[in-house]
Design a protein around this motif. Structure first.
Motif, mmCIF file in Angstrom:
data_model
loop_
_atom_site.group_PDB
_atom_site.id
_atom_site.type_symbol
_atom_site.label_atom_id
_atom_site.label_comp_id
_atom_site.label_asym_id
_atom_site.label_seq_id
_atom_site.Cartn_x
_atom_site.Cartn_y
_atom_site.Cartn_z
ATOM 1 N N THR A 191 1.048 4.028 -3.006
ATOM 2 C CA THR A 191 0.893 5.615 -2.409
ATOM 3 C C THR A 191 2.037 6.409 -3.077
ATOM 4 O OG1 THR A 191 -0.591 5.038 -0.693
ATOM 5 C CG2 THR A 191 0.063 7.010 -0.492
ATOM 6 N N ASP A 226 1.749 6.763 -6.614
ATOM 7 C CA ASP A 226 0.512 7.699 -7.048
ATOM 8 C C ASP A 226 1.060 9.267 -6.854
ATOM 9 O OD1 ASP A 226 -1.096 5.759 -7.674
ATOM 10 O OD2 ASP A 226 -2.268 5.818 -5.758
ATOM 11 N N VAL A 227 1.635 9.551 -5.672
ATOM 12 C CA VAL A 227 2.217 10.858 -5.680
ATOM 13 C C VAL A 227 3.062 11.343 -6.564
ATOM 14 C CG1 VAL A 227 3.302 12.403 -3.861
ATOM 15 C CG2 VAL A 227 1.626 10.642 -3.130
ATOM 16 N N ASP A 245 0.816 -1.270 0.029
ATOM 17 C CA ASP A 245 0.084 -0.049 -0.185
ATOM 18 C C ASP A 245 0.952 1.407 -0.123
ATOM 19 O OD1 ASP A 245 -2.325 -1.488 0.146
ATOM 20 O OD2 ASP A 245 -2.756 -1.277 2.138
ATOM 21 N N SER A 246 1.890 1.224 0.957
ATOM 22 C CA SER A 246 2.747 2.407 1.007
ATOM 23 C C SER A 246 3.434 2.783 -0.510
ATOM 24 C CB SER A 246 3.789 2.212 1.933
ATOM 25 O OG SER A 246 3.137 2.192 3.218
#
Length: 100
Positions: A94, A97-98, A90-91
């Motif tokens: 993320t 995505d950033v 998940d990290s």
């Protein structure tokens, strides 16, 4: 000093959990299996002998209760390692995505 990634830590935890579970399973089998002599004894006349192997060897047999506890510990270790891997995934998602 090298810091291991969360993904590697999770995978190592899963490997340790599997090794612990394998050892616990072996201990459970060893403590509950009848000896070959008892199983093959023709003097039983069809009766099933439920005694553990040679009573003088009981102190050498693994403790069944401890083996079951170790199996449960391995289960929780695998669950925790799976959560670590999910969190690392998940990290990473993320972060991608950033930066995208």
């Amino acid at each position: 000093m090298e810091i291991p990634s969360a993904m590697n830590s999770g995978l190592q935890g899963l490997q340790n959990a599997r090794a612990t579970a394998d050892q616990a399973a072996e201990d459970i089998v060893a403590s509950t299996t009848l000896s070959n002599e008892t199983q093959k004894n023709p003097a039983n006349n069809g009766e099933v002998n439920t005694e553990l192997s040679n009573p003088s060897r009981n102190n050498e047999l693994p403790d069944l209760n401890q083996a079951i506890v170790n199996l449960k510990v391995a289960e929780y270790q695998a669950k925790a390692s799976t959560e670590v891997i999910k969190s690392a995934d998940d990290s990473l998602g993320t972060l991608l995505d950033v930066t995208a």
